[in-house]
Scaffold this motif. Structure first.
Motif, PDB file in Angstrom:
ATOM      1  N   LYS A 305      -0.462 -56.086  36.749  1.00  0.00           N
ATOM      2  CA  LYS A 305      -1.282 -56.836  37.896  1.00  0.00           C
ATOM      3  C   LYS A 305      -0.675 -58.191  38.214  1.00  0.00           C
ATOM      4  CE  LYS A 305      -5.370 -54.153  37.363  1.00  0.00           C
ATOM      5  NZ  LYS A 305      -6.782 -54.061  37.220  1.00  0.00           N
ATOM      6  N   PRO A 306      -0.597 -58.461  39.629  1.00  0.00           N
ATOM      7  CA  PRO A 306      -0.869 -57.765  40.572  1.00  0.00           C
ATOM      8  C   PRO A 306       0.409 -56.703  40.779  1.00  0.00           C
ATOM      9  CG  PRO A 306      -0.018 -60.114  41.424  1.00  0.00           C
ATOM     10  CD  PRO A 306      -0.289 -60.013  39.857  1.00  0.00           C
ATOM     11  N   VAL A 307       0.029 -55.708  41.068  1.00  0.00           N
ATOM     12  CA  VAL A 307       0.912 -54.544  41.022  1.00  0.00           C
ATOM     13  C   VAL A 307       2.279 -54.703  41.886  1.00  0.00           C
ATOM     14  CG1 VAL A 307       1.413 -51.830  41.775  1.00  0.00           C
ATOM     15  CG2 VAL A 307      -0.861 -52.742  40.571  1.00  0.00           C
ATOM     16  N   TRP A 308       2.135 -55.180  43.188  1.00  0.00           N
ATOM     17  CA  TRP A 308       3.194 -55.250  44.155  1.00  0.00           C
ATOM     18  C   TRP A 308       4.068 -56.530  43.663  1.00  0.00           C
ATOM     19  CZ3 TRP A 308       4.225 -59.928  46.479  1.00  0.00           C
ATOM     20  CH2 TRP A 308       3.142 -61.013  46.140  1.00  0.00           C
ATOM     21  N   LEU A 309       3.362 -57.379  42.944  1.00  0.00           N
ATOM     22  CA  LEU A 309       4.240 -58.511  42.505  1.00  0.00           C
ATOM     23  C   LEU A 309       5.185 -58.392  41.358  1.00  0.00           C
ATOM     24  CD1 LEU A 309       5.046 -61.380  43.354  1.00  0.00           C
ATOM     25  CD2 LEU A 309       3.108 -62.228  41.427  1.00  0.00           C
ATOM     26  N   VAL A 310       4.516 -57.344  40.301  1.00  0.00           N
ATOM     27  CA  VAL A 310       5.290 -57.034  39.331  1.00  0.00           C
ATOM     28  C   VAL A 310       6.281 -56.115  39.519  1.00  0.00           C
ATOM     29  CG1 VAL A 310       5.039 -55.683  36.945  1.00  0.00           C
ATOM     30  CG2 VAL A 310       3.366 -57.257  37.732  1.00  0.00           C
ATOM     31  N   ALA A 311       5.908 -55.080  40.652  1.00  0.00           N
ATOM     32  CA  ALA A 311       6.964 -53.980  41.068  1.00  0.00           C
ATOM     33  C   ALA A 311       8.240 -54.794  41.816  1.00  0.00           C
ATOM     34  CB  ALA A 311       6.380 -53.164  42.182  1.00  0.00           C
ATOM     35  N   ALA A 312       7.970 -55.949  42.667  1.00  0.00           N
ATOM     36  CA  ALA A 312       9.006 -56.694  43.030  1.00  0.00           C
ATOM     37  C   ALA A 312       9.749 -57.467  42.092  1.00  0.00           C
ATOM     38  CB  ALA A 312       8.364 -57.911  44.151  1.00  0.00           C
ATOM     39  N   ALA A 313       9.108 -57.876  41.109  1.00  0.00           N
ATOM     40  CA  ALA A 313       9.847 -58.427  39.960  1.00  0.00           C
ATOM     41  C   ALA A 313      10.949 -57.576  39.325  1.00  0.00           C
ATOM     42  CB  ALA A 313       9.093 -59.080  38.862  1.00  0.00           C
ATOM     43  N   ASN A 314      10.516 -56.267  39.087  1.00  0.00           N
ATOM     44  CA  ASN A 314      11.451 -55.486  38.246  1.00  0.00           C
ATOM     45  C   ASN A 314      12.688 -55.154  39.411  1.00  0.00           C
ATOM     46  OD1 ASN A 314      10.604 -53.930  35.903  1.00  0.00           O
ATOM     47  ND2 ASN A 314       8.694 -54.545  37.030  1.00  0.00           N
ATOM     48  N   ILE A 315      12.335 -54.881  40.677  1.00  0.00           N
ATOM     49  CA  ILE A 315      13.617 -54.558  41.473  1.00  0.00           C
ATOM     50  C   ILE A 315      14.267 -55.884  41.732  1.00  0.00           C
ATOM     51  CG2 ILE A 315      14.131 -54.535  44.175  1.00  0.00           C
ATOM     52  CD1 ILE A 315      13.699 -51.934  42.794  1.00  0.00           C
ATOM     53  N   PHE A 316      13.958 -57.127  41.629  1.00  0.00           N
ATOM     54  CA  PHE A 316      14.447 -58.335  41.551  1.00  0.00           C
ATOM     55  C   PHE A 316      15.499 -58.407  40.295  1.00  0.00           C
ATOM     56  CE2 PHE A 316      11.337 -61.113  43.960  1.00  0.00           C
ATOM     57  CZ  PHE A 316      11.606 -60.307  45.067  1.00  0.00           C
ATOM     58  N   VAL A 317      15.143 -57.880  39.351  1.00  0.00           N
ATOM     59  CA  VAL A 317      15.740 -57.807  37.964  1.00  0.00           C
ATOM     60  C   VAL A 317      17.113 -56.878  38.210  1.00  0.00           C
ATOM     61  CG1 VAL A 317      15.902 -56.925  35.527  1.00  0.00           C
ATOM     62  CG2 VAL A 317      13.781 -58.487  36.359  1.00  0.00           C
ATOM     63  N   VAL A 318      16.672 -55.882  38.753  1.00  0.00           N
ATOM     64  CA  VAL A 318      17.776 -54.817  39.001  1.00  0.00           C
ATOM     65  C   VAL A 318      18.897 -55.156  39.863  1.00  0.00           C
ATOM     66  CG1 VAL A 318      18.279 -52.661  40.107  1.00  0.00           C
ATOM     67  CG2 VAL A 318      16.152 -52.798  38.765  1.00  0.00           C
ATOM     68  N   PHE A 319      18.423 -55.939  40.660  1.00  0.00           N
ATOM     69  CA  PHE A 319      19.519 -56.651  41.664  1.00  0.00           C
ATOM     70  C   PHE A 319      20.268 -57.867  40.900  1.00  0.00           C
ATOM     71  CE2 PHE A 319      17.301 -54.549  45.311  1.00  0.00           C
ATOM     72  CZ  PHE A 319      18.152 -54.143  45.738  1.00  0.00           C
ATOM     73  N   HIS A 320      19.520 -58.450  40.042  1.00  0.00           N
ATOM     74  CA  HIS A 320      20.295 -59.394  39.332  1.00  0.00           C
ATOM     75  C   HIS A 320      21.293 -59.061  38.377  1.00  0.00           C
ATOM     76  CE1 HIS A 320      20.301 -62.568  35.953  1.00  0.00           C
ATOM     77  NE2 HIS A 320      20.883 -63.148  36.855  1.00  0.00           N
ATOM     78  N   VAL A 321      20.539 -57.846  37.600  1.00  0.00           N
ATOM     79  CA  VAL A 321      21.563 -57.441  36.438  1.00  0.00           C
ATOM     80  C   VAL A 321      22.886 -56.798  36.972  1.00  0.00           C
ATOM     81  CG1 VAL A 321      20.178 -57.664  34.781  1.00  0.00           C
ATOM     82  CG2 VAL A 321      20.280 -55.624  35.941  1.00  0.00           C
ATOM     83  N   ILE A 322      22.883 -56.366  38.272  1.00  0.00           N
ATOM     84  CA  ILE A 322      23.836 -56.043  39.080  1.00  0.00           C
ATOM     85  C   ILE A 322      25.041 -56.823  39.094  1.00  0.00           C
ATOM     86  CG2 ILE A 322      24.832 -55.199  41.358  1.00  0.00           C
ATOM     87  CD1 ILE A 322      22.109 -53.584  41.866  1.00  0.00           C
TER      88      ILE A 322
END
Length: 447
Positions: A305-322
């Protein structure tokens, strides 16, 4: 005064043939030398702030407050010093640029020995980092799916890693570092964003106060705690892996005798290291303070939590490690393509580049889906390969080439760094291997 051309060699003594020049203009590292100083910042931030920062609270929980804070600060200071050394040594011989780590090693240790000392270590670092980023990207995608679609039937981690790899297959065809500038910019910005989210969301969890926090040992067995401590040292070492690409990044910056590349490079590296501190220290200390020894090996897996923020962080990680994957893969592509055209006498072509890069990405995909043990992999490779190339190999080369006064300040500082780095190399892989073996006991392959 003789002019140094864009090829990085003094024009007055450039003895390369037309064919050799054509090869240099085709290879990824030397094909483009028009980078700006901020390219250095973007590439270095992308290279360093990645999977490593997410494991730092977990490493802190394995070491405790005293040892953890000491390891974090000492590592930042040592690697900041050694990356400065590498930037300084890039053009230490007038009219010559050491565009690759192994070229600097050859200057210090000799043509053959330099290759054998540097290339295996650098290759292990870059290949293992790409494998870990495959796993990181896949796990972050899986976490995103679990958060956004909690009622959906869980998919195998293998599928998420494979999907992540499909993006890397496409981006791997970009020809050189400068062509990655936009990717690195996005990756660098998002790395700062998800680091900020990681520690601010942790503070919010603390404010809710729904869990009991313990800072004691993670295990009741003393032997397990020793192994975890050693693995944590490797995790910290893994966080400072940028040295393995720093000369290759500097090679893309133009240089003249009046305005050497080290000026622009150092400006970029300095800002990058400040950003690294801003990202690393709050995540490590706040994450451990909030969750104690209950934190996961990737702090974003602990947050809900907050759900939307944690979800966004995980997508940010994906784009960063790309982007991070590509920054570490580019020197590997350069090594393989250099060997193919110079030793195997293949003609430089898109077909050759396509085959080399597709095979490499496929290899990292295979290993990533076979042994996706995030924490153990970082602990093992962090000590085994990253500690030498980031903590003490630059110091050894500095002592050989610069020859500082025996027992003087420079001499003493370098030997302290060497001793710390060697201890990391000897001890942390033991903990990382223990973690991997422990994970294998309960793991089902390709799940």
């Amino acid at each position: 005064m003789a002019r140094v051309g864009e090829n990085g060699v003094n024009n007055a003594i450039d003895t390369r043939t037309k064919e050799q020049k054509a090869i240099d203009e085709w290879l990824p590292i030397t094909s483009n030398r028009n980078a700006k100083w901020w390219y250095s910042t973007m590439h270095n931030v992308t290279a360093m702030v990645g999977a490593g920062v997410l494991s730092l609270p977990y490493a802190m929980s394995q070491m405790g407050w005293g040892a953890g804070v000491t390891a974090m600060l000492l590592s930042w200071i040592i690697t900041f010093y050694t990356i400065w050394q590498m930037v300084e040594m890039h053009e230490m011989i007038p009219g010559k640029r050491f565009d690759r780590y192994h070229e600097l090693g050859q200057c210090a240790f000799g043509e053959k020995l330099g290759l054998w000392i540097v290339v295996p270590q650098q290759m292990i670092v870059e290949v293992s980092t790409c494998i870990i980023y495959m796993v990181t990207g896949g796990k972050s995608l899986q976490k995103f799916q679990e958060i956004i679609f909690p009622n959906m039937k869980p998919l195998k981690l293998t599928y998420f890693i494979t999907f992540f790899s499909s993006i890397e297959f496409g981006l791997s065809l970009l020809p050189n570092f400068n062509s990655l500038s936009s990717v690195s910019f996005v990756a660098a910005v998002l790395s700062i964003a998800y680091s900020f989210i990681a520690w601010t969301a942790s503070i919010k969890e603390h404010a809710i106060g729904t869990q009991v926090v313990s800072y004691g040992p993670r295990s009741s067995k003393s032997s397990d705690n020793v192994f975890m401590f050693l693995s944590a040292l490797g995790n910290v070492a893994f966080s400072y892996a940028g040295h393995n690409v720093v000369l290759e990044i500097q090679a893309t910056i133009p240089s003249t005798p009046e305005n050497p590349s080290k000026k622009a490079m150092w400006k970029g590296v300095l800002i990058a290291y400040i950003i690294v501190a801003i990202c690393y220290l709050p995540v490590a200390f706040v994450g451990y303070w909030v969750f104690g020894n209950g934190v996961d090996d990737n702090i974003l897996l602990t947050l809900y939590k907050p759900v939307w923020l944690v979800a966004a962080a995980n997508i940010f990680v994906v784009f960063h490690v790309i982007g991070s994957y590509q920054v570490y893969a580019m020197p590997v592509f350069d090594m393989f393509e250099t060997f193919a055209v110079r030793s195997m006498k293949f003609k430089p072509s898109f077909r050759l580049r396509f085959v080399v890069r597709m095979v490499f990405v496929a290899f990292t995909l295979f290993v990533g889906i076979t042994i996706p043990f995030f924490g153990g992999l970082m602990g093992f490779f962090g000590g085994f390969a990253l500690a030498p190339t980031s903590y003490y190999l630059p110091c050894i080369i500095w002592l050989i080439l610069k020859k500082p006064k025996r027992f003087g300040l420079s001499w003493t500082i370098n030997w302290v760094c060497i001793i710390v780095g060697v201890l990391l190399t000897l001890l942390s892989p033991i903990g990382g291997m223990w973690s991997i073996i422990k994970s294998v006991k309960t793991y089902k392959f390709y799940q």
